[in-house]
Design an enzyme around this catalytic site. Structure first.
Site, PDB file in Angstrom:
ATOM      1  N   HIS A  17      -6.294   3.479   6.204  1.00  0.00           N
ATOM      2  CA  HIS A  17      -6.908   4.070   4.923  1.00  0.00           C
ATOM      3  C   HIS A  17      -7.036   4.773   4.856  1.00  0.00           C
ATOM      4  CE1 HIS A  17      -7.253  -0.868   5.973  1.00  0.00           C
ATOM      5  NE2 HIS A  17      -5.955  -0.240   4.733  1.00  0.00           N
ATOM      6  N   LYS A  41      -2.911 -13.436   1.624  1.00  0.00           N
ATOM      7  CA  LYS A  41      -3.729 -12.894   2.708  1.00  0.00           C
ATOM      8  C   LYS A  41      -4.770 -14.259   2.680  1.00  0.00           C
ATOM      9  CE  LYS A  41      -2.148  -8.652   3.836  1.00  0.00           C
ATOM     10  NZ  LYS A  41      -3.248  -7.441   3.477  1.00  0.00           N
ATOM     11  N   ARG A  90       3.664   3.221   5.646  1.00  0.00           N
ATOM     12  CA  ARG A  90       3.643   3.369   7.180  1.00  0.00           C
ATOM     13  C   ARG A  90       5.389   3.172   7.304  1.00  0.00           C
ATOM     14  NH1 ARG A  90       0.099  -1.506   8.031  1.00  0.00           N
ATOM     15  NH2 ARG A  90       0.877  -2.287   7.379  1.00  0.00           N
ATOM     16  N   SER A 128      -5.437  -4.036   9.569  1.00  0.00           N
ATOM     17  CA  SER A 128      -6.288  -4.213  10.084  1.00  0.00           C
ATOM     18  C   SER A 128      -6.217  -5.668  10.252  1.00  0.00           C
ATOM     19  CB  SER A 128      -7.119  -4.829   7.830  1.00  0.00           C
ATOM     20  OG  SER A 128      -7.100  -3.832   7.571  1.00  0.00           O
TER      21      SER A 128
HETATM   22  O1  PNS Z   1      -3.666  -4.167   0.909  1.00  0.00           O
HETATM   23  P1  PNS Z   1      -3.280  -4.785   0.842  1.00  0.00           P
HETATM   24  O2  PNS Z   1      -3.491  -6.433   0.495  1.00  0.00           O
HETATM   25  O3  PNS Z   1      -1.899  -4.617   1.448  1.00  0.00           O
HETATM   26  O4  PNS Z   1      -3.338  -5.214  -0.885  1.00  0.00           O
HETATM   27  C1  PNS Z   1      -2.538  -6.058  -1.806  1.00  0.00           C
HETATM   28  C2  PNS Z   1      -3.407  -6.021  -3.161  1.00  0.00           C
HETATM   29  C3  PNS Z   1      -4.276  -5.823  -2.837  1.00  0.00           C
HETATM   30  C4  PNS Z   1      -3.061  -4.206  -3.730  1.00  0.00           C
HETATM   31  C5  PNS Z   1      -2.689  -6.622  -4.187  1.00  0.00           C
HETATM   32  O5  PNS Z   1      -1.986  -7.883  -3.830  1.00  0.00           O
HETATM   33  C6  PNS Z   1      -2.740  -6.626  -5.763  1.00  0.00           C
HETATM   34  O6  PNS Z   1      -3.046  -5.403  -6.390  1.00  0.00           O
HETATM   35  N1  PNS Z   1      -3.422  -7.450  -6.104  1.00  0.00           N
HETATM   36  C7  PNS Z   1      -4.332  -7.998  -7.570  1.00  0.00           C
HETATM   37  C8  PNS Z   1      -3.604  -8.993  -7.611  1.00  0.00           C
HETATM   38  C9  PNS Z   1      -2.612  -8.003  -8.357  1.00  0.00           C
HETATM   39  O7  PNS Z   1      -2.243  -7.785  -9.353  1.00  0.00           O
HETATM   40  N2  PNS Z   1      -1.360  -8.708  -7.825  1.00  0.00           N
HETATM   41  C10 PNS Z   1      -0.085  -7.877  -8.386  1.00  0.00           C
HETATM   42  C11 PNS Z   1       0.814  -8.154  -9.265  1.00  0.00           C
HETATM   43  S1  PNS Z   1       1.735  -9.381  -8.297  1.00  0.00           S
END
Ligand code: PNS
Length: 161
Positions: A17, A41, A90, A128
């Site tokens: 990150h 998650k 990745r 993570s």
């Molecule tokens: O590190 P991650 O878990 O891959 O990040 C994913 C994250 C947190 C960026 C994504 O789940 C997110 O944007 N969550 C907020 C809710 C949202 O806007 N979802 C997108 C519409 S599906």
């Protein structure tokens, strides 16, 4: 001034990150690292802990700030007036999920573009969840997480804490 948002769960932040954040900070005037909820998650660390880890890790980066938001990424991007979202990619395994999210986000808000940076080769395998698993079994995670937060993560993830 061009601001971008680096979103994620950061549960916890890893060197992978940090590499993406540092490179985004070279490319743009201001980078906001934002902790969001990923409904797919279950988080191990509390939002406050994750924010603290990110703050300590990005301490020397003057154009990086840290935030959290309980809502949609596109709403946050508009709220802070960012020009784009920056995410790390990745292996091919990331691609479908990230591609889908970027398309959904553009559908929700056509002004929100996503820029993908390739992960550095040495962090291609890093996640993570892998860090959490290794640390929970007492393994050495020093090559995976920034030195500034290593001891706290190890302590917190030891079984029973
Ligand atoms: O590190 P991650 O878990 O891959 O990040 C994913 C994250 C947190 C960026 C994504 O789940 C997110 O944007 N969550 C907020 C809710 C949202 O806007 N979802 C997108 C519409 S599906």
């Amino acid at each position: 001034m061009k601001t971008v948002v680096c979103p994620g769960s950061f549960d916890p932040i890893t060197k992978g990150h940090l590499d993406i954040i540092e490179r985004a900070a070279h490319l743009f005037d201001h980078v906001i690292v934002v902790v969001l909820q990923n409904p797919n998650k279950t988080a191990t660390f509390r939002v406050e802990e994750r924010l603290d880890f990110i703050r300590r890790t990005t301490d020397g980066l003057e154009n990086v700030s840290v935030d959290s938001y309980d809502g949609l990424l596109v709403d946050y991007v508009q709220k802070v007036g960012a020009v784009a979202v920056v995410k790390g990619l990745r292996a091919v395994t990331d691609f479908e999920y990230e591609f889908q999210m970027s398309l959904v986000n553009r559908q929700l808000c056509p002004a929100v573009d996503t820029i993908f940076l390739n992960t550095a080769q040495e962090y291609l395998y890093l996640s993570s969840s892998m860090v959490r698993q290794i640390a929970s079994f007492g393994g050495d995670i020093s090559q995976f997480v920034p030195q500034a937060i290593l001891a706290d993560i190890q302590k917190r993830l030891q079984k029973g804490n």
